[in-house]
Design an enzyme around this catalytic site. Structure first.
Site: not given
Ligand code: NAD
Length: 336
Positions: A109, A169, A172, A196
């Site tokens: 991450r 987490d 899970r 995380h």
């Molecule tokens: P993804 O690539 O499917 O979606 C990300 C979206 O963000 C894309 O559609 C992209 O166009 C958009 N984006 C990027 N820059 C942007 C901007 N400046 N303005 C507006 N939109 C913008 O990714 P995802 O699988 O949905 O994951 C998103 C994030 O969530 C990642 O950083 C991932 O690691 C995180 N995540 C966190 C957890 C958690 O527990 N905190 C769990 C799963 C995923």
């Protein structure tokens, strides 16, 4: 007749509560990718929101997701769902930020920090311009670092900037302990705290099942192998879950979406739920000025307060190590 009700309200000094006041909760979701769109879907099914706005730099993606969601509305709850620019954050009760790069196989991450801090430098001022009174819920990874970045860039009070933290987490962990101990996850009280990510830690010293210490319960009732060893292995599986899922299907979306519904519900319904969200800490076991997950009371104000649970000496050491790891990343970020 109307004057009568006006007077009654004055006498009762009806408390003005955000969103419950209007009964029209509005949630804006920045980032309509895997996580943002799955959260929108889960939220629509939950019936918690009256208005859901999807914002993404890929406009056609946001529009397409909204069309698809709207076509299922007759099977769900009346909800206004639409795509917009950042002005769509105006009047939102909660703005959920999921925009940014996600982990690729074998990426940690924290490998995402530079890319996503740069994206947040664009997003957060745009959100804060329109959503002055909203609660910001950060999901993008590395979530603890970006929660801190959001706090600095928005200038919002810390109770209104929340990271989804280790809520996922912890879910899970409960799921896997439930499979092992054959007990409903709701009867398992255990938290994962800290980052995380790779330095997170389970708080075994405080974990219980049915009011019994977790290890004692598992030794007496689960009777499968050595409870201490089994619980240790379960935690390692939890910690590595995202790596495994990303290797298998490229992203995680369902369980994080449901974790976000849980946090959203705790806020909108003023639940006072204790959740291990990421929040700014001040002298928590000597740790300050970092956003990190610890059990916190979540309600209509966002984070009402965090709870200082008892940690063993070893857990305190691991918690400080986790916090220092995050702080080292934060130190390198320029806030201009
Ligand atoms: P993804 O690539 O499917 O979606 C990300 C979206 O963000 C894309 O559609 C992209 O166009 C958009 N984006 C990027 N820059 C942007 C901007 N400046 N303005 C507006 N939109 C913008 O990714 P995802 O699988 O949905 O994951 C998103 C994030 O969530 C990642 O950083 C991932 O690691 C995180 N995540 C966190 C957890 C958690 O527990 N905190 C769990 C799963 C995923």
């Amino acid at each position: 007749m109307f004057d009568f009700w006006k007077n009654i309200n004055v006498k009762l000094n009806v408390k003005k509560i955000r969103s419950m006041d209007s009964l029209k909760p509005k949630i804006a979701i920045v980032g309509a990718g895997n996580v943002g769109s799955t959260f929108a879907f889960s939220l629509m099914i939950s019936g918690l929101a009256r208005e859901i706005v999807l914002i993404d730099k890929n406009e056609s993606l946001a529009i397409g997701e909204c069309m698809d969601l709207n076509h299922g509305l007759s099977f769900a709850h009346p909800t206004k769902i639409y795509a917009a620019g950042f002005e769509g954050c105006a009047d939102a009760d909660i703005v959920v930020i999921t925009a940014g790069a996600n982990q690729k196989p074998n990426e940690t991450r924290t490998d995402l920090v530079n890319k996503n801090v740069a994206i947040f430098k664009d997003i957060v001022p745009a959100v804060a311009k329109y959503a002055k009174d909203s609660i910001l819920l950060i999901v993008t990874n590395p979530v603890d670092i970006l929660t801190y970045v959001t706090l600095k860039l928005s200038g919002f009070p810390s109770n209104r900037v929340i990271g989804s933290g280790t809520v996922l987490d912890t879910a899970r962990l409960k799921y896997m302990i439930s499979n092992y101990s054959k007990v409903d996850p709701n009867n398992i009280h255990a938290y994962i705290i800290g980052e995380h990510g790779d330095t997170e830690l389970p708080v075994w010293s405080n974990a219980t099942i049915g009011g019994m210490d977790i290890e004692t319960y598992c030794s007496e009732y689960a009777k499968q192998g050595n409870a201490k060893k089994e619980l240790k292995e379960i935690f390692l599986k939890v910690k590595n879950s995202a790596y495994e899922i990303i290797k298998l299907k490229g992203a995680t979306n369902y369980s994080i979406a449901l974790s976000l519904v849980k946090i959203t519900r705790a806020i909108l319904r003023d639940e006072n739920s204790i959740l291990p969200v990421s929040t700014l800490v001040n002298d928590y076991y000597g740790v300050s000025d970092v956003c990190i997950s610890i059990p916190s009371i979540v309600n209509i104000n966002g984070i009402e307060q965090y709870v200082k649970i008892d940690l063993s000496d070893e857990e305190q050491k691991l918690f400080k190590y986790s916090a220092n790891t995050l702080k080292n990343f934060i130190k390198a970020i320029e806030f201009d």
